[in-house]
Design a protein around this motif. Structure first.
Motif, short mmCIF file in Angstrom:
data_model
loop_
_atom_site.label_atom_id
_atom_site.label_comp_id
_atom_site.label_asym_id
_atom_site.label_seq_id
_atom_site.Cartn_x
_atom_site.Cartn_y
_atom_site.Cartn_z
N ALA A 33 -25.83 22.21 2.90
CA ALA A 33 -26.48 22.31 1.59
C ALA A 33 -27.82 21.59 1.58
N ARG A 34 -28.40 21.36 2.72
CA ARG A 34 -29.64 20.61 2.80
C ARG A 34 -30.82 21.37 2.17
N ILE A 35 -31.76 20.60 1.65
CA ILE A 35 -33.02 21.14 1.15
C ILE A 35 -34.07 20.83 2.21
N ASP A 148 -55.60 19.59 19.49
CA ASP A 148 -55.71 20.97 19.97
C ASP A 148 -54.76 21.92 19.25
N ALA A 149 -54.05 21.43 18.25
CA ALA A 149 -53.08 22.28 17.56
C ALA A 149 -53.78 23.16 16.52
N ASP A 150 -53.38 24.43 16.48
CA ASP A 150 -53.89 25.34 15.45
C ASP A 150 -53.19 25.08 14.11
N MET A 151 -51.96 24.61 14.18
CA MET A 151 -51.19 24.34 12.97
C MET A 151 -50.39 23.06 13.18
N ARG A 152 -50.43 22.19 12.19
CA ARG A 152 -49.68 20.94 12.26
C ARG A 152 -48.88 20.81 10.97
N MET A 153 -47.59 20.49 11.11
CA MET A 153 -46.69 20.51 9.96
C MET A 153 -45.65 19.41 10.09
N LEU A 154 -45.36 18.73 8.97
CA LEU A 154 -44.28 17.75 8.91
C LEU A 154 -43.04 18.44 8.37
N CYS A 155 -41.91 18.30 9.07
CA CYS A 155 -40.66 18.98 8.69
C CYS A 155 -39.57 17.94 8.45
N GLY A 156 -38.84 18.10 7.36
CA GLY A 156 -37.77 17.18 7.05
C GLY A 156 -36.77 17.80 6.09
N PHE A 157 -35.96 16.95 5.46
CA PHE A 157 -34.92 17.48 4.57
C PHE A 157 -34.58 16.47 3.50
N CYS A 158 -34.03 16.95 2.41
CA CYS A 158 -33.40 16.13 1.37
C CYS A 158 -31.96 16.59 1.24
N THR A 159 -31.08 15.66 0.91
CA THR A 159 -29.68 16.04 0.75
C THR A 159 -28.99 15.06 -0.18
N PHE A 160 -27.99 15.56 -0.89
CA PHE A 160 -27.12 14.70 -1.66
C PHE A 160 -25.96 14.26 -0.76
N ASP A 161 -25.19 13.30 -1.22
CA ASP A 161 -24.00 12.87 -0.49
C ASP A 161 -23.14 14.10 -0.22
N GLU A 162 -23.03 14.49 1.04
CA GLU A 162 -22.38 15.75 1.38
C GLU A 162 -20.87 15.72 1.19
N ALA A 163 -20.29 14.52 1.01
CA ALA A 163 -18.85 14.45 0.74
C ALA A 163 -18.53 14.81 -0.69
N ILE A 164 -19.57 14.91 -1.54
CA ILE A 164 -19.37 15.22 -2.95
C ILE A 164 -19.93 16.61 -3.23
N ARG A 165 -19.12 17.43 -3.82
CA ARG A 165 -19.56 18.78 -4.19
C ARG A 165 -19.64 18.84 -5.70
N HIS A 166 -20.74 18.41 -6.25
CA HIS A 166 -20.90 18.43 -7.69
C HIS A 166 -21.20 19.86 -8.13
N PRO A 167 -20.45 20.39 -9.11
CA PRO A 167 -20.59 21.81 -9.43
C PRO A 167 -21.97 22.17 -9.95
N GLY A 168 -22.61 23.09 -9.24
CA GLY A 168 -23.81 23.71 -9.76
C GLY A 168 -25.06 22.87 -9.71
N LEU A 169 -25.06 21.73 -8.98
CA LEU A 169 -26.29 20.93 -8.89
C LEU A 169 -27.02 21.35 -7.61
N ALA A 170 -27.91 22.31 -7.74
CA ALA A 170 -28.64 22.83 -6.59
C ALA A 170 -29.90 23.53 -7.09
N LEU A 171 -30.89 23.58 -6.21
CA LEU A 171 -32.07 24.38 -6.52
C LEU A 171 -31.66 25.85 -6.43
N ILE A 172 -31.99 26.63 -7.45
CA ILE A 172 -31.45 27.98 -7.54
C ILE A 172 -32.33 29.03 -6.86
#
Length: 363
Positions: A33-35, A148-172
């Motif tokens: 469920a990562r963002i 020398d890079a044509d494209m440079r990008m920072l990549c990462g993630f956001c996440t809630f506590d994955e042990a908890i499945r709170h109903p319906g709290l997500a980007l839609i």
């Protein structure tokens, strides 16, 4: 919203900085469920989805979030839209061949040994390398600090506590974009893009500055700013008409929101459907039906889940005794609290707290 998100322990982290030359096409796989987020620091690229005919162009300073662990493709700016035109390399393959763990940089060009003249495997080796890393006429040198890079990008993630499945709290939405750079606000706001407003521009400018300057402590500061962005997007969704069942839809409903608010703020009280219905200004029957339609679960089940989420937070972040945690979550009986906690998380509250202390080296 603040109560919910603070207890679900939203956090951010980083995968790598991508520095790409020429043609590239990398498939980022589905993951829980990562963002996932990508911030363009130089050049430009395209984001594509295999299940829809969409090519999202990203330029300098643009930030895109891809929620709910959805698989997607990052490609050079010339890549055509549509699955038939895309031959992506899996991220695992790209990482195996181009990731430097010391610098945290993923590249699609790296120094390749020159094959001996007449080597029968020379042609095959170059074909394989070209398929994985874009068109390539010969060996290239390692880029230095992205120069020398044509494209440079920072990549990462956001996440809630994955042990908890709170109903319906997500980007839609399947993606959300914040446009950076010095550009005028469009006459009509494109879908899936946050309005080009001063607060958004200020946060995005701060994120870009941190990612570019890399001053001491930049990662921790940038992670907190990314969490601000996610919370802002969650809040902006409350005004949408097509919210799926879940806590966001409940918070968007004026009457159901009143019941959710008192549950969040006072989980220790002896709530029942009738007392919650009074806060919502509805009859018991109408309240139960409407709550289930909005939130997706009955009100008393939601209350039980919220109490367990609060208990988990208190066990993690305070030194309150187990009995006090139970009382603050509405349980007069310690055995009943322990049974409920274990049923929800697979271990009792004591075991959960001991595990946390062991991880942190305390006790």
């Amino acid at each position: 919203m603040s109560d919910v998100c603070s207890n679900l322990r939203l956090r951010s982290d980083f995968y790598f900085t991508a520095e790409m030359q020429g043609a590239f096409c990398v498939r980022v796989p589905a993951e829980g469920a990562r963002i996932r987020f990508h911030l363009v620091l130089a050049g430009g690229c395209r984001l594509l989805f295999e299940d829809r005919d969409l090519a999202l162009d990203l330029g300098l300073g643009d930030l895109v979030l891809v929620p709910n662990g959805k698989a997607h493709i990052l490609a050079d700016a010339q890549q055509q839209t549509g699955p038939a035109n895309v031959m992506p390399v899996d991220l695992a393959t790209a990482m195996a061949h181009g990731f430097d763990p010391q610098t945290g940089i993923l590249r699609n060009r790296k120094k390749v040994p020159n094959p001996a003249p007449g080597d029968v495997d020379e042609k095959m080796a170059r074909q394989m390398y070209g398929q994985m890393h874009g068109q390539m006429d010969g060996p290239t040198q390692e880029p230095t600090h992205g120069q020398d890079a044509d494209m440079r990008m920072l990549c990462g993630f956001c996440t809630f506590d994955e042990a908890i499945r709170h109903p319906g709290l997500a980007l839609i939405d399947d993606h959300v974009v914040l446009r950076g750079g010095d550009r005028r606000e469009p006459l009509q706001q494109p879908p899936n893009e946050l309005p080009y407003e001063a607060p958004h521009r200020a946060v995005l400018a701060a994120i870009t500055d941190l990612a570019t300057s890399r001053r001491p402590g930049w990662q921790a500061a940038l992670a907190r700013l990314m969490e601000v962005v996610v919370l802002e997007i969650l809040g902006s969704q409350l005004g949408k008409d097509d919210l799926p069942p879940g806590v966001l839809a409940g918070l968007a409903d004026p009457r159901i929101s009143r019941a959710l608010t008192v549950m969040h703020r006072n989980p220790e009280q002896d709530w029942n459907a009738e007392s919650l219905a009074r806060h919502a200004g509805m009859s018991r029957t109408r309240f139960v039906v409407r709550f289930g339609a909005c939130v997706g679960v009955p009100p008393m089940q939601y209350l039980q889940d919220w109490r367990m989420i609060r208990a988990r937070t208190m066990l993690r972040d305070t030194n309150l005794s187990m009995d006090e945690v139970a009382l603050r979550c509405g349980y007069q009986s310690m055995p009943a609290f322990s049974r409920r906690f274990k049923a929800r998380f697979g271990e009792g509250p004591g075991g959960y707290r001991r595990g946390l202390r062991k991880q942190s080296g305390v006790g």
